[in-house]
Motif scaffolding. Structure first.
Motif, short mmCIF file in Angstrom:
data_model
loop_
_atom_site.label_atom_id
_atom_site.label_comp_id
_atom_site.label_asym_id
_atom_site.label_seq_id
_atom_site.Cartn_x
_atom_site.Cartn_y
_atom_site.Cartn_z
N VAL A 6 -4.40 4.71 8.24
CA VAL A 6 -5.64 4.17 7.66
C VAL A 6 -5.52 4.11 6.15
O VAL A 6 -5.90 3.11 5.53
CB VAL A 6 -6.85 5.03 8.10
N PHE A 7 -4.98 5.14 5.53
CA PHE A 7 -4.82 5.17 4.08
C PHE A 7 -3.89 4.06 3.60
O PHE A 7 -4.22 3.33 2.67
CB PHE A 7 -4.28 6.55 3.64
N VAL A 8 -2.73 3.93 4.23
CA VAL A 8 -1.76 2.91 3.82
C VAL A 8 -2.34 1.51 4.01
O VAL A 8 -2.20 0.64 3.14
CB VAL A 8 -0.43 3.08 4.59
N THR A 9 -3.00 1.28 5.11
CA THR A 9 -3.60 -0.03 5.38
C THR A 9 -4.69 -0.34 4.36
O THR A 9 -4.79 -1.47 3.86
CB THR A 9 -4.18 -0.07 6.81
N THR A 10 -5.51 0.63 4.04
CA THR A 10 -6.59 0.44 3.07
C THR A 10 -6.02 0.14 1.69
O THR A 10 -6.48 -0.78 1.00
CB THR A 10 -7.49 1.68 3.01
N ALA A 12 -3.06 -1.09 0.96
CA ALA A 12 -2.42 -2.40 0.99
C ALA A 12 -3.47 -3.51 0.95
O ALA A 12 -3.29 -4.52 0.24
CB ALA A 12 -1.56 -2.54 2.24
N GLY A 13 -4.57 -3.34 1.66
CA GLY A 13 -5.64 -4.34 1.64
C GLY A 13 -6.29 -4.46 0.28
O GLY A 13 -6.56 -5.57 -0.20
N LEU A 14 -6.55 -3.34 -0.36
CA LEU A 14 -7.14 -3.36 -1.69
C LEU A 14 -6.20 -4.01 -2.70
O LEU A 14 -6.63 -4.78 -3.56
CB LEU A 14 -7.53 -1.96 -2.14
N TYR A 15 -4.93 -3.70 -2.61
CA TYR A 15 -3.94 -4.30 -3.51
C TYR A 15 -3.90 -5.81 -3.31
O TYR A 15 -3.90 -6.58 -4.28
CB TYR A 15 -2.55 -3.70 -3.28
N PHE A 16 -3.88 -6.25 -2.06
CA PHE A 16 -3.83 -7.68 -1.77
C PHE A 16 -5.07 -8.39 -2.31
O PHE A 16 -4.97 -9.46 -2.92
CB PHE A 16 -3.71 -7.92 -0.26
N HIS A 17 -6.25 -7.81 -2.12
CA HIS A 17 -7.46 -8.43 -2.63
C HIS A 17 -7.46 -8.49 -4.15
O HIS A 17 -7.91 -9.48 -4.73
CB HIS A 17 -8.70 -7.68 -2.12
N GLY A 18 -6.98 -7.45 -4.80
CA GLY A 18 -6.87 -7.47 -6.26
C GLY A 18 -5.91 -8.54 -6.73
O GLY A 18 -6.19 -9.28 -7.68
N TRP A 19 -4.77 -8.64 -6.08
CA TRP A 19 -3.77 -9.65 -6.43
C TRP A 19 -4.34 -11.05 -6.24
O TRP A 19 -4.19 -11.92 -7.09
CB TRP A 19 -2.53 -9.46 -5.55
#
Length: 78
Positions: A6-10, A12-19
């Motif tokens: 859950v932590f890794v997925t979250t 990664a998702g936050l990084y992708f949205h920021g990018w």
């Protein structure tokens, strides 16, 4: 182990949205500069250089349209 997934997925998702947010802002700024240039290739190149200059000078995003319009007007004076 479930918490790690859950932590890794979250993260990664936050990084992708920021990018994605940063990329869309850059595309919008580039589109603005090119729209002010019209179809003139020389002016398009000039406006992209001005956009790079605005980024180097750290012009605030809310001031960018006026800054680019002034740069476009300066090109007409040439």
């Amino acid at each position: 182990m479930d918490y790690l997934i859950v932590f890794v997925t979250t993260v990664a998702g936050l990084y992708f949205h920021g990018w994605l947010y940063v990329r869309i802002r850059r595309w919008m700024d580039r589109d603005l500069a090119l729209s002010l240039a019209g179809k003139d290739e020389g002016k398009r190149t000039f406006m992209l250089e001005q956009l790079a200059d605005a980024r180097a000078q750290k012009v605030k995003r809310r001031d960018l349209p006026q800054w680019l319009e002034a740069a476009a007007a300066g090109y007409l004076a040439r």
